[in-house]
Design a protein around this motif. Structure first.
Motif, PDB file in Angstrom:
ATOM      1  N   GLY A   1       0.818  -1.206   0.000  1.00 48.61           N
ATOM      2  CA  GLY A   1       0.000   0.000   0.000  1.00 48.61           C
ATOM      3  C   GLY A   1       0.848   1.251   0.000  1.00 48.61           C
TER       4      GLY A   1
ATOM      5  N   PHE B   1       2.349   1.705  -3.414  1.00 48.78           N
ATOM      6  CA  PHE B   1       1.344   2.249  -4.329  1.00 48.78           C
ATOM      7  C   PHE B   1       1.250   3.766  -4.176  1.00 48.78           C
ATOM      8  CE2 PHE B   1      -0.999  -1.849  -5.156  1.00 48.78           C
ATOM      9  CZ  PHE B   1      -1.274  -1.642  -6.504  1.00 48.78           C
TER      10      PHE B   1
ATOM     11  N   ALA C   1       1.408   7.733   4.211  1.00 46.63           N
ATOM     12  CA  ALA C   1       1.566   6.328   3.817  1.00 46.63           C
ATOM     13  C   ALA C   1       2.728   5.682   4.561  1.00 46.63           C
ATOM     14  CB  ALA C   1       1.764   6.220   2.310  1.00 46.63           C
TER      15      ALA C   1
ATOM     16  N   GLY D   1      -3.532   2.128  -2.737  1.00 43.51           N
ATOM     17  CA  GLY D   1      -2.619   2.129  -1.600  1.00 43.51           C
ATOM     18  C   GLY D   1      -3.305   2.523  -0.315  1.00 43.51           C
TER      19      GLY D   1
END
Length: 190
Positions: free
Chosen positions: A11, A14, A35, A156
């Motif tokens: 994720g 991504f 992220a 993601g």
């Protein structure tokens, strides 16, 4: 937790790879930072549970990586790399590649749900499949620049969000289970 860690890492990849144009620099940077923080939080949860968990019995490990699992992964590899070559041969824009990856990864989760007898992994599978299809559709329009965001960043976010959510649930259940076994009372802040 290992599956959640793998999902969080992919994720984050991504998001990191696909957060860019047409997003402004501040938004793209913020998405990348969030992220990374989410992936690190899942990594911390993984380490915390790995220290306390007993190794899974050999039978459980064998069932997880069964022939059916290997068949799904082999089909995923063929579809992934073969599909990317087909997209290139057909002259699709480069942005369609991330849409294809999201589609194949989503289908892979859907296919693994009955293999692992766990319907919950079909949920992100369906979402990633839909985001992949949406990106493939966008790739054929004037909105092609948004494909990396739709199929990459949002995929993601789905993987990271699921990993963090289910990781926290596992940690909470473990803490609550431990408290019940030992008779301890947990305060609301724990």
């Amino acid at each position: 937790m290992t599956g959640l860690l793998i999902g969080a890492v992919f994720g984050a990849v991504f998001v990191i790879v696909n957060a860019g144009d047409p997003l402004d620099t501040v938004t793209a940077t913020l998405l990348r930072v969030v992220a990374c923080v989410a992936a690190v939080s899942v990594m911390v949860m993984w380490f915390r549970t790995a220290r306390r968990e007993r190794p899974a019995p050999r039978e459980a490990r064998r069932n997880m990586f069964s022939r059916a699992y290997l068949a799904v992964v082999a089909a995923e590899a063929v579809l992934l790399f073969g599909g990317l070559r087909v997209l290139a041969a057909l002259g699709h824009p480069e942005q369609a590649n991330v849409a294809w990856v999201a589609f194949v990864v989503g289908v892979h989760f859907i296919a693994l749900a009955p293999v692992w007898k766990d319907r919950s992994i079909a949920v992100p599978g369906v979402v990633l499949t839909v985001l992949g299809v949406a990106g493939l559709v966008l790739a054929a329009t004037a909105a092609v620049a948004w494909v990396p965001f739709v199929s990459g960043v949002l995929s993601g976010v789905v993987l990271l969000g699921g990993s963090v959510t289910f990781g926290r649930r596992a940690m909470t259940a473990e803490t609550t289970g431990t408290a019940r076994r030992t008779g301890d009372v947990l305060s609301p802040s724990s």
